[in-house]
Design an enzyme around this catalytic site. Sequence first.
Site, PDB file in Angstrom:
ATOM      1  N   ASP A 210       4.596   2.448   2.098  1.00  0.00           N
ATOM      2  CA  ASP A 210       5.554   3.288   1.365  1.00  0.00           C
ATOM      3  C   ASP A 210       6.999   2.981   1.731  1.00  0.00           C
ATOM      4  OD1 ASP A 210       3.269   4.560   0.365  1.00  0.00           O
ATOM      5  OD2 ASP A 210       3.272   6.011   1.994  1.00  0.00           O
TER       6      ASP A 210
ATOM      7  N   GLU B  53       4.136   7.850  -9.320  1.00  0.00           N
ATOM      8  CA  GLU B  53       4.565   8.384  -8.027  1.00  0.00           C
ATOM      9  C   GLU B  53       5.804   7.643  -7.537  1.00  0.00           C
ATOM     10  OE1 GLU B  53       0.951   9.211  -5.369  1.00  0.00           O
ATOM     11  OE2 GLU B  53       0.266   7.593  -6.667  1.00  0.00           O
TER      12      GLU B  53
END
Length: 531
Positions: free
Chosen positions: A15, A188
């Site tokens: 991430d 997302e």
Amino acid sequence: MNTIQNPILPGFAPDASALHVGEDYYIATSTFEWWPGIEIYHSKDLVNWEWAAAPIARRDMVPSELLGNYNSGSLWAPHLSYADGLFWLVYTDVKSSTAFKDTLNYVVTAPKITGPWSEPTLVTASGFDPALFHDDDGRHYFLNMLFDWRLENPGFAGTVIQEFDPVTRQLVGERRHFYRGTSLGVCEGPQILKKDGWYYLLCAAGGTGYLHAATVARAKTLDGPWEDSPYFPLLTARDDAANPLQKSGHACFVEIGGEWYITHICARPLTERGNCTLGRETALQKIEWTDGWPRLANGTHHPELVISAPKAAGNVRQLLDHSERVTFAPDKDLPHTFKTLRTPLTPETDYSLTARPGWLRLYGGQTLSSHHKQTLFARRWQHFAFTAKVKIDFVPQNFQQVAGLVLFYDTCNWIYAYITRDERINARTLQILRCDFKDFTYGSEAVPLPDGEISLKVCVNGAEAQFYYKADGGWQPLGDVQPADHLSDDYVETRRGRCAFTGAMVGICAQDMDAHQSHADFACFDYEEQR
């Protein structure tokens, strides 16, 4: 031409949120239940990255604490930005994952990347993967993935935007949907770049597994309309099963010397679409701008294992070996590579560097199944083949006192070579215990040990792990080959029935299921990659 080998952050570094400030480049990554939380790395050239900070290092940085949080919950997908002379970090503490998700989004700031970081402010709990966008007109915006718990809805409800007050650190005005994603599904990790009069929205799509991707849309205003890129998707390996960088997506723009790149998540399976023991890692791809749109410089949407380095990097050589020898001393802090579970450990209460100079003393705590407080230090696997070894001096008084060397994924998945005491033979013993979701099995016979110090070693090679021990002679194998590939997101997901997000660790630990008063001493922890 100078090149970069991917991943640039190997081993459980997902991430990535990239940031460029002056001559410095930063990447913030998720840590989930591992403490201290959120790793930040620094580079001058995008080639070599050094650990710079773990800002979630005080208990007050997570007001609800991580103790008791479920495996693969806790600290998800940070976003790092810079505005008004401050570094801004937003992150989510995920407390539950059922039909509901309790997702507590916090914001903290610091004048320098190394801190001091402010006390956290709770912004919202409406979703996860938050980000801040600082517009050039001085206004600030909070982006988020909205989660919809209603059973008739799919859960993922697109991305939302709301104005953010940097003084009160609260949301103002109305929240509005501004992008609902693409045909690839789940949208997302929304992040916005403003360039040449356009707002570019970079999103993760398709979940976090082998269908993962990154997509781009653009608009002239934040209100839209948003137009999807003709180069769709920007990045994925979903249609390229042989690509070594699978699960590629969740990207972030970064510019250096007029050249553009994206950082992105990836995973390297041991076999085609198989288990990824190193978890989700961070890679880098070069991009070019064509007709106002970004696309991979290789002309495809497939990531590459080796890319050209920025011209600004010069002839710098990439450092690829992350081997580490850790020695213990009273005047020396534990290395940043040593992580604990869900909470910091307290010097002289949970561990000591002074009780026996030259050794790390661990006081026996809760078991490896505990979601609360364990006495465990572990570091990431960063290569498919490595050896980890340690010397232990431990005199257990009963079978409830245990210490040793562990390969660890989470509280339900680990392989543990442990020393304890067997009162039936009145001797210390060494044995392997394996936890495979809810199934506990022995991985070796119990070996009686002589008095004195014991050395333990584990050699991991791809899908296999072999433990060894040394007492008063040479190294002896302990048990048979163990299934190292079970310590992976992919295997754990098949057993658990829902997503797993972390990566394999190797570490040392001590448990006392009796009075929490025993201790084990450890000397010189070695992690050596085999190349």
